[in-house]
Design a protein around this motif. Structure first.
Motif, PDB file in Angstrom:
ATOM      1  N   PHE A 328     -23.943  20.338  14.921  1.00 17.01           N
ATOM      2  CA  PHE A 328     -23.848  20.621  16.361  1.00 17.01           C
ATOM      3  C   PHE A 328     -23.304  22.028  16.618  1.00 17.01           C
ATOM      4  O   PHE A 328     -23.691  22.677  17.600  1.00 17.01           O
ATOM      5  CB  PHE A 328     -22.985  19.571  17.056  1.00 17.01           C
ATOM      6  CG  PHE A 328     -23.603  18.202  17.108  1.00 17.01           C
ATOM      7  CD1 PHE A 328     -24.921  18.043  17.498  1.00 17.01           C
ATOM      8  CD2 PHE A 328     -22.879  17.068  16.753  1.00 17.01           C
ATOM      9  CE1 PHE A 328     -25.508  16.782  17.543  1.00 17.01           C
ATOM     10  CE2 PHE A 328     -23.451  15.801  16.795  1.00 17.01           C
ATOM     11  CZ  PHE A 328     -24.771  15.661  17.186  1.00 17.01           C
ATOM     12  N   MET A 329     -22.429  22.496  15.747  1.00 21.91           N
ATOM     13  CA  MET A 329     -21.912  23.863  15.903  1.00 21.91           C
ATOM     14  C   MET A 329     -23.044  24.884  15.758  1.00 21.91           C
ATOM     15  O   MET A 329     -23.141  25.842  16.531  1.00 21.91           O
ATOM     16  CB  MET A 329     -20.809  24.142  14.878  1.00 21.91           C
ATOM     17  CG  MET A 329     -19.494  23.441  15.208  1.00 21.91           C
ATOM     18  SD  MET A 329     -18.194  23.710  13.974  1.00 21.91           S
ATOM     19  CE  MET A 329     -17.830  25.442  14.240  1.00 21.91           C
ATOM     20  N   LYS A 330     -23.923  24.665  14.783  1.00 19.17           N
ATOM     21  CA  LYS A 330     -25.070  25.563  14.616  1.00 19.17           C
ATOM     22  C   LYS A 330     -25.985  25.492  15.839  1.00 19.17           C
ATOM     23  O   LYS A 330     -26.490  26.510  16.319  1.00 19.17           O
ATOM     24  CB  LYS A 330     -25.850  25.180  13.352  1.00 19.17           C
ATOM     25  CG  LYS A 330     -25.115  25.499  12.065  1.00 19.17           C
ATOM     26  CD  LYS A 330     -25.871  24.991  10.843  1.00 19.17           C
ATOM     27  CE  LYS A 330     -25.073  25.243   9.570  1.00 19.17           C
ATOM     28  NZ  LYS A 330     -25.734  24.646   8.375  1.00 19.17           N
ATOM     29  N   LYS A 331     -26.169  24.268  16.343  1.00 15.89           N
ATOM     30  CA  LYS A 331     -27.036  24.071  17.513  1.00 15.89           C
ATOM     31  C   LYS A 331     -26.492  24.825  18.727  1.00 15.89           C
ATOM     32  O   LYS A 331     -27.238  25.534  19.417  1.00 15.89           O
ATOM     33  CB  LYS A 331     -27.135  22.574  17.825  1.00 15.89           C
ATOM     34  CG  LYS A 331     -27.841  22.248  19.137  1.00 15.89           C
ATOM     35  CD  LYS A 331     -27.843  20.754  19.404  1.00 15.89           C
ATOM     36  CE  LYS A 331     -28.444  20.444  20.768  1.00 15.89           C
ATOM     37  NZ  LYS A 331     -28.487  18.994  21.065  1.00 15.89           N
ATOM     38  N   ILE A 340     -19.219  30.814  16.844  1.00 14.99           N
ATOM     39  CA  ILE A 340     -18.040  30.012  16.522  1.00 14.99           C
ATOM     40  C   ILE A 340     -18.289  29.388  15.155  1.00 14.99           C
ATOM     41  O   ILE A 340     -19.152  28.524  15.004  1.00 14.99           O
ATOM     42  CB  ILE A 340     -17.791  28.933  17.589  1.00 14.99           C
ATOM     43  CG1 ILE A 340     -17.525  29.596  18.941  1.00 14.99           C
ATOM     44  CG2 ILE A 340     -16.631  28.037  17.199  1.00 14.99           C
ATOM     45  CD1 ILE A 340     -17.416  28.632  20.098  1.00 14.99           C
ATOM     46  N   ASN A 341     -17.544  29.824  14.157  1.00 20.06           N
ATOM     47  CA  ASN A 341     -17.839  29.397  12.793  1.00 20.06           C
ATOM     48  C   ASN A 341     -16.686  28.704  12.088  1.00 20.06           C
ATOM     49  O   ASN A 341     -16.770  28.391  10.902  1.00 20.06           O
ATOM     50  CB  ASN A 341     -18.286  30.596  11.938  1.00 20.06           C
ATOM     51  CG  ASN A 341     -17.328  31.771  12.072  1.00 20.06           C
ATOM     52  OD1 ASN A 341     -16.129  31.572  12.236  1.00 20.06           O
ATOM     53  ND2 ASN A 341     -17.873  32.986  12.015  1.00 20.06           N
ATOM     54  N   GLU A 368     -19.832  20.198  22.210  1.00 20.73           N
ATOM     55  CA  GLU A 368     -20.324  21.039  23.308  1.00 20.73           C
ATOM     56  C   GLU A 368     -19.170  21.436  24.238  1.00 20.73           C
ATOM     57  O   GLU A 368     -19.094  22.582  24.695  1.00 20.73           O
ATOM     58  CB  GLU A 368     -21.416  20.308  24.094  1.00 20.73           C
ATOM     59  CG  GLU A 368     -22.022  21.155  25.192  1.00 20.73           C
ATOM     60  CD  GLU A 368     -23.144  20.452  25.941  1.00 20.73           C
ATOM     61  OE1 GLU A 368     -23.692  21.057  26.890  1.00 20.73           O
ATOM     62  OE2 GLU A 368     -23.486  19.302  25.595  1.00 20.73           O
ATOM     63  N   TYR A 369     -18.280  20.490  24.512  1.00 20.43           N
ATOM     64  CA  TYR A 369     -17.104  20.779  25.340  1.00 20.43           C
ATOM     65  C   TYR A 369     -16.273  21.890  24.697  1.00 20.43           C
ATOM     66  O   TYR A 369     -15.836  22.839  25.374  1.00 20.43           O
ATOM     67  CB  TYR A 369     -16.265  19.509  25.500  1.00 20.43           C
ATOM     68  CG  TYR A 369     -14.973  19.688  26.272  1.00 20.43           C
ATOM     69  CD1 TYR A 369     -14.936  19.480  27.643  1.00 20.43           C
ATOM     70  CD2 TYR A 369     -13.790  20.048  25.625  1.00 20.43           C
ATOM     71  CE1 TYR A 369     -13.752  19.644  28.359  1.00 20.43           C
ATOM     72  CE2 TYR A 369     -12.607  20.215  26.325  1.00 20.43           C
ATOM     73  CZ  TYR A 369     -12.591  20.003  27.695  1.00 20.43           C
ATOM     74  OH  TYR A 369     -11.427  20.172  28.403  1.00 20.43           O
ATOM     75  N   ALA A 370     -16.059  21.773  23.390  1.00 18.72           N
ATOM     76  CA  ALA A 370     -15.271  22.774  22.668  1.00 18.72           C
ATOM     77  C   ALA A 370     -15.904  24.153  22.761  1.00 18.72           C
ATOM     78  O   ALA A 370     -15.205  25.160  22.927  1.00 18.72           O
ATOM     79  CB  ALA A 370     -15.114  22.356  21.205  1.00 18.72           C
ATOM     80  N   PHE A 371     -17.233  24.211  22.687  1.00 18.26           N
ATOM     81  CA  PHE A 371     -17.924  25.494  22.794  1.00 18.26           C
ATOM     82  C   PHE A 371     -17.762  26.096  24.186  1.00 18.26           C
ATOM     83  O   PHE A 371     -17.689  27.314  24.342  1.00 18.26           O
ATOM     84  CB  PHE A 371     -19.409  25.322  22.454  1.00 18.26           C
ATOM     85  CG  PHE A 371     -19.727  25.606  21.014  1.00 18.26           C
ATOM     86  CD1 PHE A 371     -20.483  26.705  20.643  1.00 18.26           C
ATOM     87  CD2 PHE A 371     -19.258  24.768  20.015  1.00 18.26           C
ATOM     88  CE1 PHE A 371     -20.754  26.972  19.321  1.00 18.26           C
ATOM     89  CE2 PHE A 371     -19.531  25.017  18.684  1.00 18.26           C
ATOM     90  CZ  PHE A 371     -20.278  26.125  18.328  1.00 18.26           C
ATOM     91  N   ILE A 384     -10.692  20.749  22.429  1.00 15.71           N
ATOM     92  CA  ILE A 384     -11.434  19.488  22.407  1.00 15.71           C
ATOM     93  C   ILE A 384     -10.951  18.576  23.533  1.00 15.71           C
ATOM     94  O   ILE A 384      -9.841  18.763  24.046  1.00 15.71           O
ATOM     95  CB  ILE A 384     -11.340  18.784  21.035  1.00 15.71           C
ATOM     96  CG1 ILE A 384      -9.928  18.286  20.758  1.00 15.71           C
ATOM     97  CG2 ILE A 384     -11.826  19.705  19.921  1.00 15.71           C
ATOM     98  CD1 ILE A 384      -9.830  17.444  19.497  1.00 15.71           C
ATOM     99  N   PRO A 385     -11.762  17.604  23.956  1.00 12.53           N
ATOM    100  CA  PRO A 385     -11.396  16.749  25.092  1.00 12.53           C
ATOM    101  C   PRO A 385     -10.038  16.077  24.904  1.00 12.53           C
ATOM    102  O   PRO A 385      -9.730  15.571  23.811  1.00 12.53           O
ATOM    103  CB  PRO A 385     -12.537  15.721  25.136  1.00 12.53           C
ATOM    104  CG  PRO A 385     -13.696  16.416  24.512  1.00 12.53           C
ATOM    105  CD  PRO A 385     -13.115  17.285  23.438  1.00 12.53           C
ATOM    106  N   GLU A 386      -9.259  16.049  25.956  1.00 13.11           N
ATOM    107  CA  GLU A 386      -7.894  15.530  25.876  1.00 13.11           C
ATOM    108  C   GLU A 386      -7.843  14.067  25.471  1.00 13.11           C
ATOM    109  O   GLU A 386      -6.935  13.647  24.760  1.00 13.11           O
ATOM    110  CB  GLU A 386      -7.185  15.727  27.221  1.00 13.11           C
ATOM    111  CG  GLU A 386      -6.869  17.178  27.532  1.00 13.11           C
ATOM    112  CD  GLU A 386      -6.101  17.338  28.837  1.00 13.11           C
ATOM    113  OE1 GLU A 386      -5.845  16.305  29.487  1.00 13.11           O
ATOM    114  OE2 GLU A 386      -5.773  18.479  29.191  1.00 13.11           O
ATOM    115  N   HIS A 387      -8.830  13.281  25.923  1.00 12.69           N
ATOM    116  CA  HIS A 387      -8.764  11.845  25.624  1.00 12.69           C
ATOM    117  C   HIS A 387      -8.896  11.583  24.124  1.00 12.69           C
ATOM    118  O   HIS A 387      -8.422  10.566  23.619  1.00 12.69           O
ATOM    119  CB  HIS A 387      -9.843  11.079  26.392  1.00 12.69           C
ATOM    120  CG  HIS A 387     -11.232  11.267  25.884  1.00 12.69           C
ATOM    121  ND1 HIS A 387     -12.024  12.330  26.258  1.00 12.69           N
ATOM    122  CD2 HIS A 387     -11.976  10.536  25.019  1.00 12.69           C
ATOM    123  CE1 HIS A 387     -13.200  12.244  25.661  1.00 12.69           C
ATOM    124  NE2 HIS A 387     -13.195  11.171  24.891  1.00 12.69           N
TER     125      HIS A 387
END
Length: 454
Positions: A328-331, A340-341, A368-371, A384-387
């Motif tokens: 997903f990071m590559k995507k 972002i690597n 995706e949220y992190a990106f 990353i999402p808090e939950h």
């Protein structure tokens, strides 16, 4: 002025997934779509744009809005597959009404239910899913990313099944990739150059599902036109029916008859129409429990389930989490033009210990949220999402105040320790490996396992 239109819409649909208002110049003045991740409607960013910019696949001849503005007559319950400006392909069931002021049509309002939503169609026409584009627009076996032995076996099963004509039932929790499997079966089959039609049965009101599947004959009910249903659109190809168990029992009976006889009749029609379709069904509940609870016809299930595929949850394939994150990071690096690597070890540990109730879809959304949040090339906990971060914390907090009585510190610490050991044991192969991960001796871990009765 809009109240009467909203009232008419509420009589047609049990619920609405999207609402759009367009003026007579074709400019979007209002647009919202339902986001299931947050259980709320959101602005989709289309306001101020021309409808043909938002949906490049439309023309004045195919656009419901321009057709309604030209005729002055509403279009009710019309199925439409279109690709938006972001390259996302969506199949809607639309009802479009003219907006009149002082006897002049000044725009249109359209309410929609989402029948299916794709993710992989890159800026191409809405005809792609109907077989007019090569099958690389659909998912293939290469898109099933795994090193899990069980899922590798499923991939091999898909490879073998794809070359047959047998019907398939795919079961698994939400987000495990059931449509991905269905598309992969089609993509590797002899039917790959023919249509692949997907329908989420739970998204369509019961009152119009039959006409969407079987088609209609003009005059069969108010506003009905001669129109092909999904059976005819999928002819010679594959019809994928998701959430099959949500389909009304009467329609399940008609579906079974169509599968058995390979013939259909449009709603209100007398002529029998031959169909040549491969059927794939899916559900996010155990099919046998669905039968027991009266949600699924037993004869329909056994007719469709020549091949059964049960997709594992992400928790059952934890060894895939890290490689999926890399994928997903590559995507998203490609899609968002970022670089972002790196991802911190703490984030990896958090991901590996999280329960992932939304499975692979939730993991994808977390990346995706992190990106979106990242300000450099490194993902840390704050991105990353808090939950997800506070998952274990919330469990401890809930335990602390459970039954209205606060627990002492010693008891909370033991509860947390037990949770941590349980999670670690679930993602390691043996006690030695778990002890190494927890950075304690094997003997100490063995003692704690016995202490907590794990």
């Amino acid at each position: 002025m809009l109240i009467k239109y909203l009232d008419a819409i509420s009589k047609i649909f049990d619920h609405v997934d999207a609402l759009i208002i367009i003026n007579k110049q074709g400019i979007v003045e209002y647009s919202i779509i339902y986001n299931p991740e947050i259980h709320s409607f959101v602005n989709d960013g289309f306001v101020g744009k021309h409808v043909f910019e938002v949906y490049p696949s439309l023309t004045e001849e195919t656009s419901n809005h321009f057709r309604v503005m030209k005729s002055g007559q509403p279009i009710i319950n019309e199925t439409e597959t279109i690709t938006d400006m972001n390259g996302k392909q969506i199949t809607f069931v639309n009802s479009t009404f003219p907006i009149e002021y002082n006897s002049e049509i000044i725009g249109t309002i359209e309410a929609s239910v989402i029948a299916s939503m794709g993710e992989k169609i890159p800026h191409q026409s809405a005809q792609a899913i109907r077989g007019d584009k090569p099958s690389h627009s659909l998912y293939t076996l290469d898109d099933i990313i795994t090193i899990n032995p069980g899922l590798l076996e499923i991939k091999e099963k898909i490879r073998r099944v794809a070359h047959t004509e047998s019907s398939v039932v795919i079961s698994g929790d939400t987000g495990t990739g059931k449509e991905l499997v269905a598309q992969a079966i089609h993509s590797h089959s002899q039917r790959r150059s023919e249509p692949f039609i997907s329908l989420n049965c739970s998204a369509i009101p019961v009152t119009i599902l039959e006409s969407i599947l079987f088609g209609t004959v003009k005059g069969s009910f108010t506003g009905a036109e001669n129109k092909k249903g999904l059976f005819e659109l999928a002819n010679k190809g594959t019809l994928f029916l998701d959430e099959l168990n949500s389909m009304d029992m009467a329609i399940q009976s008609k579906l079974l008859k169509a599968i058995e006889e390979k013939k259909i009749r449009r709603v209100g029609g007398e002529e029998e129409i031959d169909i040549n379709i491969r059927f794939i069904g899916a559900m996010n509940v155990n099919p046998f429990k669905a039968i027991e609870s009266g949600l699924l016809r037993k004869d329909l299930f056994y007719r469709l389930s020549v091949i059964q595929i049960n997709m594992p949850s992400l928790v059952e394939r934890r060894e895939d989490i890290n490689i999926l994150v890399d994928f997903f990071m590559k995507k998203y690096n490609l899609a968002m033009k970022k670089n972002i690597n790196q991802i911190s070890d703490i984030v990896k540990e958090t991901f590996n210990n999280y329960a992932w109730p939304g499975n692979v879809r939730e993991l994808r959304n977390a990346v995706e949220y992190a990106f979106n949040m990242a300000s450099n090339n490194f993902i840390t906990l704050k991105e990353i999402p808090e939950h997800i971060v506070y998952h274990n914390y919330n469990k401890i907090k809930d335990y602390h105040v459970g039954a209205g009585q606060e627990k002492p510190l010693k008891e909370m610490v033991e509860f947390y320790e037990k949770e941590l050991i349980t999670n670690t044991l679930s993602i390691t192969k043996n006690i030695t490996q778990a002890a190494k991960k927890l950075k304690i001796t094997r003997q100490a871990l063995q003692y704690k396992i016995e202490k907590y009765g794990l």
